[in-house]
Design a protein around this motif. Structure first.
Motif, PDB file in Angstrom:
ATOM      1  N   PHE A 297      94.165  60.020  34.612  1.00  0.00           N
ATOM      2  CA  PHE A 297      94.047  61.275  33.781  1.00  0.00           C
ATOM      3  C   PHE A 297      92.860  61.483  32.786  1.00  0.00           C
ATOM      4  CE2 PHE A 297      95.549  63.356  30.070  1.00  0.00           C
ATOM      5  CZ  PHE A 297      95.576  64.816  30.680  1.00  0.00           C
ATOM      6  N   ILE A 298      93.074  60.141  31.676  1.00  0.00           N
ATOM      7  CA  ILE A 298      92.171  60.113  30.632  1.00  0.00           C
ATOM      8  C   ILE A 298      90.609  60.214  31.341  1.00  0.00           C
ATOM      9  CG2 ILE A 298      91.270  58.719  28.658  1.00  0.00           C
ATOM     10  CD1 ILE A 298      93.794  60.197  28.206  1.00  0.00           C
ATOM     11  N   LYS A 299      90.406  59.279  32.332  1.00  0.00           N
ATOM     12  CA  LYS A 299      88.785  59.343  33.023  1.00  0.00           C
ATOM     13  C   LYS A 299      88.513  60.557  33.538  1.00  0.00           C
ATOM     14  CE  LYS A 299      88.063  55.487  35.005  1.00  0.00           C
ATOM     15  NZ  LYS A 299      88.023  54.530  36.007  1.00  0.00           N
ATOM     16  N   ASN A 300      89.512  61.503  34.053  1.00  0.00           N
ATOM     17  CA  ASN A 300      89.021  62.605  34.696  1.00  0.00           C
ATOM     18  C   ASN A 300      89.424  63.827  33.820  1.00  0.00           C
ATOM     19  OD1 ASN A 300      88.179  61.148  37.047  1.00  0.00           O
ATOM     20  ND2 ASN A 300      90.394  61.254  37.592  1.00  0.00           N
ATOM     21  N   TRP A 301      89.720  63.595  32.641  1.00  0.00           N
ATOM     22  CA  TRP A 301      90.146  64.786  31.847  1.00  0.00           C
ATOM     23  C   TRP A 301      89.027  65.585  31.530  1.00  0.00           C
ATOM     24  CZ3 TRP A 301      91.689  64.439  25.872  1.00  0.00           C
ATOM     25  CH2 TRP A 301      92.167  65.568  25.434  1.00  0.00           C
ATOM     26  N   ASP A 302      89.073  66.961  31.934  1.00  0.00           N
ATOM     27  CA  ASP A 302      87.756  67.718  31.612  1.00  0.00           C
ATOM     28  C   ASP A 302      87.440  67.978  30.215  1.00  0.00           C
ATOM     29  OD1 ASP A 302      89.854  69.538  31.077  1.00  0.00           O
ATOM     30  OD2 ASP A 302      89.290  70.837  32.439  1.00  0.00           O
ATOM     31  N   GLN A 303      88.279  67.473  29.294  1.00  0.00           N
ATOM     32  CA  GLN A 303      87.903  67.759  27.757  1.00  0.00           C
ATOM     33  C   GLN A 303      87.795  66.333  26.960  1.00  0.00           C
ATOM     34  OE1 GLN A 303      90.531  70.502  25.711  1.00  0.00           O
ATOM     35  NE2 GLN A 303      91.059  71.455  27.576  1.00  0.00           N
ATOM     36  N   ARG A 304      87.408  65.502  27.894  1.00  0.00           N
ATOM     37  CA  ARG A 304      87.199  63.890  27.178  1.00  0.00           C
ATOM     38  C   ARG A 304      85.935  63.958  26.518  1.00  0.00           C
ATOM     39  NH1 ARG A 304      83.727  60.655  30.476  1.00  0.00           N
ATOM     40  NH2 ARG A 304      85.168  58.939  29.700  1.00  0.00           N
TER      41      ARG A 304
END
Length: 311
Positions: A297-304
């Motif tokens: 989730f963190i890797k693919n989070w669009d607001q990372r």
């Protein structure tokens, strides 16, 4: 020979109140029976230091001791002028020629009865006025001074406790909510006994409030830190927290940030008319082991790429 209360505290005669208090604190801390149990020498030092502090911390008694009017036990000292009890020489002349009479009394255990002025003096010498019976001056008992440790929560909520004093005496003490370290509680008539039918002194108890592993005091308010999970921070919810009033539910808003503070009104120091508040700082904690779903989730989070600003 009377002992020297200044020497018992390791001070020179005439030391001021601040030096007396500092010296007593040091000796009490080093020789308290709780610190050095089964040590007769330490116990004796502690008792002697406490007796010295009781005398010298009273401005009036200290001044009278410094002038030689009372001894280290607080008992009156004889104050005759000249080598003869009545001011004359031992070898002849009128014993009353240069006499200066002063009202005087001996405390209990002093070994001698006292007299007050001419009436009692002549009554004692010549057997008049009541068959030689002496009058004893009524003297209020000395105040007894103690330093005691009080539990943090007792100082926050108030309590009634039976506390053991440094001299072995046990006293029932009402601990008021909001009492702070350094404050003194007065227990009427719980000090040293008076003489001649006079009332006893008071017990003066200086409070030292213990620290608490979870709460910090901020005036009448309390502060604490509560850990919450990442899920609770994102979704919000209720978390159980300890308060002076027991376990309570705290509403955590959705999207709560780590380091933000929530207020629980009237859950602080429980003063009767206006209780303080409890301020809870949120601390977001991650699980000890991050699972693959959270990592993905963190890797693919669009607001990372929204990295917080750091100073």
């Amino acid at each position: 020979m009377s002992w020297d209360p200044y020497a018992a505290l390791g001070l020179s005669k005439g030391a001021d109140a601040a030096a007396i208090k500092k010296a007593y604190r040091k000796l009490a801390k080093e020789n308290h029976p709780d610190v050095r149990p089964n040590d007769p020498a330490a116990e004796e030092k502690f008792k002697r230091a406490t007796a010295a502090f009781n005398l010298l911390s009273d401005p009036d008694k200290k001044a009278r001791y410094d002038r030689g009017e009372i001894d280290a036990e607080g008992q009156e000292q004889s104050r005759f002028t000249g080598g003869h009890p009545f001011g004359g020489s031992a070898g002849g002349g009128s014993p009353f020629g240069n006499a200066e009479f002063r009202s005087h009394s001996y405390g209990a255990g002093g070994g001698q009865p006292g007299f007050d002025g001419f009436e009692d003096l002549f009554s004692g010498l010549f057997g008049g006025g009541g068959g030689g019976q002496r009058r004893r001056t009524a003297t209020r008992g000395q105040d007894a001074r103690y330093i005691v440790d009080v539990d943090f929560m007792d100082a926050v909520t108030g309590a009634k406790r039976r506390l053991s004093m440094s001299d072995g005496k046990a006293l029932d003490v009402n601990i008021p909510a909001g009492v702070k370290s350094g404050q003194t509680l007065r227990l009427r008539s719980q000090g040293h006994p008076g003489t001649g039918g006079a009332p006893p002194g008071d017990a003066l108890i200086e409070v030292r409030v213990k620290d608490h592993p979870q709460f910090k005091r901020d005036g009448d308010n309390l502060r604490m830190t509560v850990p919450i999970s990442l899920t609770e921070a994102v979704e919000g919810g209720k978390v159980e927290v300890n308060t002076p009033l027991g376990r309570k539910s705290l509403n955590v808003p959705a999207g709560a940030k780590g380091g933000s503070t929530l207020r629980m009104k009237k859950h602080g120091v429980q003063k009767k008319n206006e209780p303080g508040d409890l301020y809870v700082t949120l601390q977001i904690t991650l699980p000890e082991t991050l699972n693959s779903q959270l990592k993905d989730f963190i890797k693919n989070w669009d607001q990372r790429d929204e990295t917080p600003q750091r100073t």
